[in-house]
Design an enzyme around this catalytic site. Sequence first.
Site, PDB file in Angstrom:
ATOM      1  N   SER A 149       0.860  -1.181   0.000  1.00  0.00           N
ATOM      2  CA  SER A 149       0.000   0.000   0.000  1.00  0.00           C
ATOM      3  C   SER A 149       0.895   1.229   0.000  1.00  0.00           C
ATOM      4  O   SER A 149       2.036   1.179   0.478  1.00  0.00           O
ATOM      5  CB  SER A 149      -0.880   0.003   1.256  1.00  0.00           C
ATOM      6  OG  SER A 149      -1.507   1.263   1.426  1.00  0.00           O
ATOM      7  N   TYR A 163      -1.125  -1.497  10.376  1.00  0.00           N
ATOM      8  CA  TYR A 163      -1.311  -1.725   8.945  1.00  0.00           C
ATOM      9  C   TYR A 163      -0.129  -1.179   8.152  1.00  0.00           C
ATOM     10  O   TYR A 163       0.449  -1.871   7.306  1.00  0.00           O
ATOM     11  CB  TYR A 163      -2.612  -1.051   8.491  1.00  0.00           C
ATOM     12  CG  TYR A 163      -2.896  -1.199   7.018  1.00  0.00           C
ATOM     13  CD1 TYR A 163      -3.469  -2.358   6.509  1.00  0.00           C
ATOM     14  CD2 TYR A 163      -2.607  -0.165   6.130  1.00  0.00           C
ATOM     15  CE1 TYR A 163      -3.740  -2.497   5.154  1.00  0.00           C
ATOM     16  CE2 TYR A 163      -2.872  -0.288   4.782  1.00  0.00           C
ATOM     17  CZ  TYR A 163      -3.442  -1.448   4.292  1.00  0.00           C
ATOM     18  OH  TYR A 163      -3.695  -1.571   2.947  1.00  0.00           O
TER      19      TYR A 163
END
Length: 266
Positions: A149, A163
């Site tokens: 990401s 995350y």
Amino acid sequence: MGMARLQDKIALVVGAGSRGEPAGTGYAAAKLFAQHGASVVLVDYNRQRAEATKREILKVGRSASLFVADVTSEDDCRAMVAACQERHGGLDILLNNVAAPGSGKVIDVSSDELDQIFAVNLRSMMLACKYAIPLMKASGGGSIINISSIDGLRTGMHPNVPYAVTKAGAAHLARVVAVHHGRDNIRANCIAPGHIYAPFVRHIAQDTRRLRQNVAPLGSEGTAWDVANAALFLASDEARWISGVVLPVDGGLLAATPLAVYENLT
């Protein structure tokens, strides 16, 4: 190059289940791999979601089979790779796509949450690579693709430390695999999606969606198909000399400074 960019390849897609519309990255990549000639082993912890993906692939006359797994389990990671060997005799492509969200600053997160998110987002990728690499080597080489990401490359004001850190780990895992296993003819790369519209954000407010669209230099959101097309390229022989790369698929977002996009937000 037609529809045969992955002809006769064996692909293991982890997190391939469909959650309906909009498409998720695992579903989109699995379908695209199959459409381009690969035999795809669909891994998901949810059988119904994996079966939904399989139906879509079979509908267009392509090859797919299921493997239900919890990829935080080493036994399941070993078994899903063994299934590729048993069903197809080898493995050419591994797409690591499973991820769990995690919010909070580093001072906020609990150790239990950290353990769970690290297990899903990073440990699973390492275990998948651990068992896939020997089979890929025996098959003559292959391509490993980790889905990371932009949160693993840059830090935003929204705190999502577990995350973000695991997504950074996914990127560096691709680099170390590329370096350590290049002589095995194994390439490893990473895709870092930006603001894509996929199942995990389909319930966000419209104002937030507009901001996500406007902040990118291209002025739009991406979709899972944008990520899947990048994965298709990295999986194919067209990318035969590309390894150890982190590829943002983000509408140009990481190329811009905050002030460069300011006028698009006001």
